[in-house]
Design a protein around this motif. Sequence first.
Motif, mmCIF file in Angstrom:
data_model
loop_
_atom_site.group_PDB
_atom_site.id
_atom_site.type_symbol
_atom_site.label_atom_id
_atom_site.label_comp_id
_atom_site.label_asym_id
_atom_site.label_seq_id
_atom_site.Cartn_x
_atom_site.Cartn_y
_atom_site.Cartn_z
ATOM 1 N N GLY A 167 19.351 39.627 55.510
ATOM 2 C CA GLY A 167 20.306 39.876 56.582
ATOM 3 C C GLY A 167 21.500 38.946 56.505
ATOM 4 O O GLY A 167 22.652 39.361 56.668
ATOM 5 N N ARG A 168 21.243 37.660 56.238
ATOM 6 C CA ARG A 168 22.345 36.692 56.145
ATOM 7 C C ARG A 168 23.225 36.974 54.936
ATOM 8 O O ARG A 168 24.450 36.847 55.000
ATOM 9 N N ALA A 169 22.596 37.386 53.836
ATOM 10 C CA ALA A 169 23.371 37.717 52.634
ATOM 11 C C ALA A 169 24.283 38.911 52.885
ATOM 12 O O ALA A 169 25.444 38.918 52.464
ATOM 13 N N MET A 170 23.786 39.919 53.577
ATOM 14 C CA MET A 170 24.599 41.111 53.844
ATOM 15 C C MET A 170 25.819 40.773 54.689
ATOM 16 O O MET A 170 26.903 41.326 54.486
ATOM 17 N N ARG A 171 25.661 39.864 55.638
ATOM 18 C CA ARG A 171 26.818 39.476 56.459
ATOM 19 C C ARG A 171 27.880 38.787 55.605
ATOM 20 O O ARG A 171 29.076 39.037 55.764
ATOM 21 N N LEU A 172 27.449 37.931 54.687
ATOM 22 C CA LEU A 172 28.407 37.239 53.821
ATOM 23 C C LEU A 172 29.065 38.196 52.837
ATOM 24 O O LEU A 172 30.270 38.096 52.568
ATOM 25 N N ILE A 173 28.297 39.110 52.279
ATOM 26 C CA ILE A 173 28.862 40.074 51.323
ATOM 27 C C ILE A 173 29.918 40.937 52.010
ATOM 28 O O ILE A 173 30.984 41.210 51.449
ATOM 29 N N ALA A 174 29.636 41.356 53.251
ATOM 30 C CA ALA A 174 30.611 42.164 53.993
ATOM 31 C C ALA A 174 31.891 41.386 54.265
ATOM 32 O O ALA A 174 32.975 41.967 54.367
ATOM 33 N N ASP A 175 31.783 40.069 54.366
ATOM 34 C CA ASP A 175 32.965 39.238 54.611
ATOM 35 C C ASP A 175 33.729 38.939 53.324
ATOM 36 O O ASP A 175 34.758 38.268 53.351
ATOM 37 N N GLY A 176 33.229 39.424 52.173
ATOM 38 C CA GLY A 176 33.957 39.282 50.917
ATOM 39 C C GLY A 176 33.671 38.008 50.148
ATOM 40 O O GLY A 176 34.463 37.620 49.277
ATOM 41 N N VAL A 177 32.536 37.362 50.414
ATOM 42 C CA VAL A 177 32.246 36.081 49.750
ATOM 43 C C VAL A 177 32.122 36.247 48.241
ATOM 44 O O VAL A 177 32.600 35.404 47.476
ATOM 45 N N ILE A 178 31.479 37.324 47.791
ATOM 46 C CA ILE A 178 31.293 37.483 46.336
ATOM 47 C C ILE A 178 32.635 37.680 45.641
ATOM 48 O O ILE A 178 32.868 37.140 44.548
ATOM 49 N N GLU A 179 33.552 38.432 46.245
ATOM 50 C CA GLU A 179 34.872 38.614 45.645
ATOM 51 C C GLU A 179 35.608 37.280 45.514
ATOM 52 O O GLU A 179 36.345 37.066 44.557
ATOM 53 N N ARG A 180 35.396 36.376 46.460
ATOM 54 C CA ARG A 180 36.114 35.095 46.454
ATOM 55 C C ARG A 180 35.379 33.994 45.699
ATOM 56 O O ARG A 180 36.011 33.165 45.049
ATOM 57 N N SER A 202 50.337 51.585 45.033
ATOM 58 C CA SER A 202 49.978 52.127 43.718
ATOM 59 C C SER A 202 48.505 51.850 43.457
ATOM 60 O O SER A 202 47.914 50.920 44.016
ATOM 61 N N PHE A 203 47.907 52.664 42.587
ATOM 62 C CA PHE A 203 46.487 52.496 42.307
ATOM 63 C C PHE A 203 46.205 51.165 41.615
ATOM 64 O O PHE A 203 45.144 50.570 41.802
ATOM 65 N N SER A 204 47.135 50.684 40.826
ATOM 66 C CA SER A 204 46.917 49.379 40.191
ATOM 67 C C SER A 204 46.898 48.271 41.240
ATOM 68 O O SER A 204 46.085 47.338 41.173
ATOM 69 N N ASP A 205 47.794 48.358 42.246
ATOM 70 C CA ASP A 205 47.784 47.365 43.317
ATOM 71 C C ASP A 205 46.482 47.454 44.115
ATOM 72 O O ASP A 205 45.899 46.432 44.499
ATOM 73 N N ILE A 206 46.035 48.668 44.371
ATOM 74 C CA ILE A 206 44.787 48.852 45.120
ATOM 75 C C ILE A 206 43.608 48.292 44.345
ATOM 76 O O ILE A 206 42.709 47.661 44.921
ATOM 77 N N ALA A 207 43.606 48.506 43.028
ATOM 78 C CA ALA A 207 42.493 48.027 42.204
ATOM 79 C C ALA A 207 42.312 46.523 42.359
ATOM 80 O O ALA A 207 41.203 46.037 42.622
ATOM 81 N N PHE A 208 43.386 45.776 42.226
ATOM 82 C CA PHE A 208 43.269 44.322 42.296
ATOM 83 C C PHE A 208 43.114 43.838 43.731
ATOM 84 O O PHE A 208 42.422 42.851 43.980
ATOM 85 N N ALA A 209 43.718 44.563 44.693
ATOM 86 C CA ALA A 209 43.556 44.199 46.100
ATOM 87 C C ALA A 209 42.114 44.358 46.556
ATOM 88 O O ALA A 209 41.643 43.618 47.423
ATOM 89 N N SER A 210 41.396 45.310 45.961
ATOM 90 C CA SER A 210 40.016 45.572 46.350
ATOM 91 C C SER A 210 39.024 44.670 45.633
ATOM 92 O O SER A 210 37.826 44.724 45.925
ATOM 93 N N GLY A 211 39.499 43.876 44.703
ATOM 94 C CA GLY A 211 38.619 42.938 44.027
ATOM 95 C C GLY A 211 38.134 43.373 42.664
ATOM 96 O O GLY A 211 37.270 42.716 42.070
ATOM 97 N N PHE A 212 38.679 44.479 42.123
ATOM 98 C CA PHE A 212 38.266 44.922 40.793
ATOM 99 C C PHE A 212 38.969 44.091 39.727
ATOM 100 O O PHE A 212 40.114 43.675 39.894
ATOM 101 N N ALA A 213 38.270 43.872 38.621
ATOM 102 C CA ALA A 213 38.813 43.041 37.553
ATOM 103 C C ALA A 213 39.859 43.768 36.726
ATOM 104 O O ALA A 213 40.680 43.135 36.056
ATOM 105 N N SER A 214 39.850 45.100 36.745
ATOM 106 C CA SER A 214 40.799 45.877 35.950
ATOM 107 C C SER A 214 40.958 47.259 36.567
ATOM 108 O O SER A 214 40.126 47.708 37.367
ATOM 109 N N VAL A 215 42.033 47.942 36.190
ATOM 110 C CA VAL A 215 42.246 49.308 36.660
ATOM 111 C C VAL A 215 41.152 50.231 36.118
ATOM 112 O O VAL A 215 40.693 51.152 36.798
#
Length: 512
Positions: free
Chosen positions: A102-115, A166-179
Motif C-alpha cells: 500500500g505504501r509503495a503504491m502511494r509513492l509510485i502514484a506520486d512519481g517517485v520511480i520517475e524521479r 507534440s508527441f515527443s514532448d509528451i514522451a519525455f514529459a511522461s517519463g519515457f526514456a525515448s519516443v
Amino acid sequence: MTTGMAVTGTATMTGIWAQPDRAYRIAQAKDSRFDGWFIVAVRTTGIYCRPSCPARTPNRENTQFFPTAAAAQNAGFRACRRCLPDALPGSPEWDLRADLAGRAMRLIADGVIEREGVAGLASRLGYSQRHVTRVLTEELGAGPLSLARAHRAHAARLLIETTALSFSDIAFASGFASVRQFNDTIGAVYAATPSRLRSARHRRVADTQGRLAVRLPVRAPMDSAGVLGFLATRAIPGVEELTEDGYARTLRLPHGPAVVRLRFEDGSGGRAAVHCSFSLTDVRDLATAVTRVRRLLDLDADPVAVDEVLGADPALRDSVTASPGIRVPGAVDAAELIVRAVLGQQVSVAAARTALGRLCAELGDRITEPDGTLRTLFPTAEVLAERGGEVLRGPRRRVETVVGAMRALADGSLGAHLGRDPAELRADLEALPGIGPWTAGYVVLRLLGAPDVLLTGDLALRKGAEALGLPDTVNGLLRHANRWRPWGSYAGMHLWRAAHLASAERAPARSA
C-alpha cells in the motif's frame, strides 16, 4: 494532550480480485462503486476493463481478475478504449493498507520511480530493491517498474487527449526514456498509436492561457461543500483562495511551481467529478500534480462503505444523512502540514491562518507569473529551519518546535512522505521536542490519508461528541469509536462539523 489513534491495515473489500465469483457478480451488475478496486480482463478479446464497463459482460470462463492495470498489462491484456479503466479513482485500498504494498503504491502514484528510480522507492520504504520487487509482484501481480510503466502510460494518455503538445514532448514529459519506448508502450497498453488516441478524443478540452485541463472522476456521493468549507477556513493568503466556483492554490512540484484551480461537478446519476485547470512550470509534473490534488480532496475514498458504517450509529445517522460522502482533506506538502499542525494546536483556526499568512509573505518564494492573488509558495523546510525563528511570533517553545521539526525534515532525520508506516511516522514525530500525540496524529491523518485516526484529545472533536450525545471523555469516546472502525477519521470529521454547527454563533473552537 492525549490522542486516541487506530490505523487498520485491512478492509472488508480488500482483495476482491482474489474472490473471482464475487468479482464476477460485481461485473455483471456493472456496479461503478467498485471501479478502481480491481480490473476485469477478457481472455477472448485480450482487453481489460473497469467493473462497470458498459460492454456486454463476458462469460464467466472467459474472465480473469487483477488487482491493478499493471498486472493486467503484464499478463498481455490491453486497456479498453470504451471504459478507459486507467482513468479511474484510485483504489481506497492504498489508504486502508499500511503495509509495504500500500505504501509503495502511494509513492509510485506520486512519481517517485520517475524521479528516483526503484532504488529511491526502496530507500523511502526502508527495504532492499529485491524485497520490494518480490512483495509487489506477489501481492499486486507486477513489480515496481511495471507499476510505474502503467502510471506513465496513463499520464501520457492524459497529455495526448487534453493538450496540443507534440508527441515527443509528451514522451519525455511522461517519463519515457525515448519516443520509441513511448510509442511501444502506448501501442501495448491501448492497442492504438498516439495519433489515433488524439483523433478519437472528440471533446478534447482546449488549453487556455497555457493551462492544462483535466477532469478527475469521483466516487459519489461527494461532500464537496464540506471539503471547500474546510479548505476555505484555513486558506493562507497568497497561497490559497476560495473562488466563485471552487478552490485554487499554488503547488511546489518536483520540476517547478504550479497553480491549480478546481471546480466540482456534482453530476447526474452519480457521475461526480472535479475539473482541474493546471498552470505548470514543467509539464512533467502533471501526473504528480493530479495525484496530489486527488489526495488533497480525498477523491479515492469509498464513501458508500464509510456512510454505511457510520450511518448505522444512531448518534451519527443524522450527520451522515446531512453530509453524505464526507471526506478527510489531505495535504500537498509535508512541511506545510506540520507547520499548520504545530501552530494550530494552541490557537484558533483564524489566528493560525494569520500567522501562516505572515510566514508565507516573508519567507515564501514568489512565483514568476502570479495567477490573480496566488503569487506565493509555502516556504521550504530548509528556509523555515534557517529563518523561521526570525518571523514566527508567539511562545518561544512553539517557535522552537516549528524550527526543530523543519530542521529534521531538511536534514533527512525525519522522513515525512507517503511511503511511511503510520505508526512509525507518529513515533518519529512524537520524538521531536514539543510535538505531542495530537499533532503527530493530525499529521498522520492528513499526510497519509489514514482512514482510522480519531483525535480523541481534540477539544473541538469532543465538543462535537457532546453535541451529538456521545461520550465526551477520552476513554468513553474511544470505547464508542470501536463501532466506527475502520473509518474513525471520517467519524472525526462528522464530530468536528457538529462542533462547528453547535458553536456557529460563538468563537470557533480550536482545531488545526
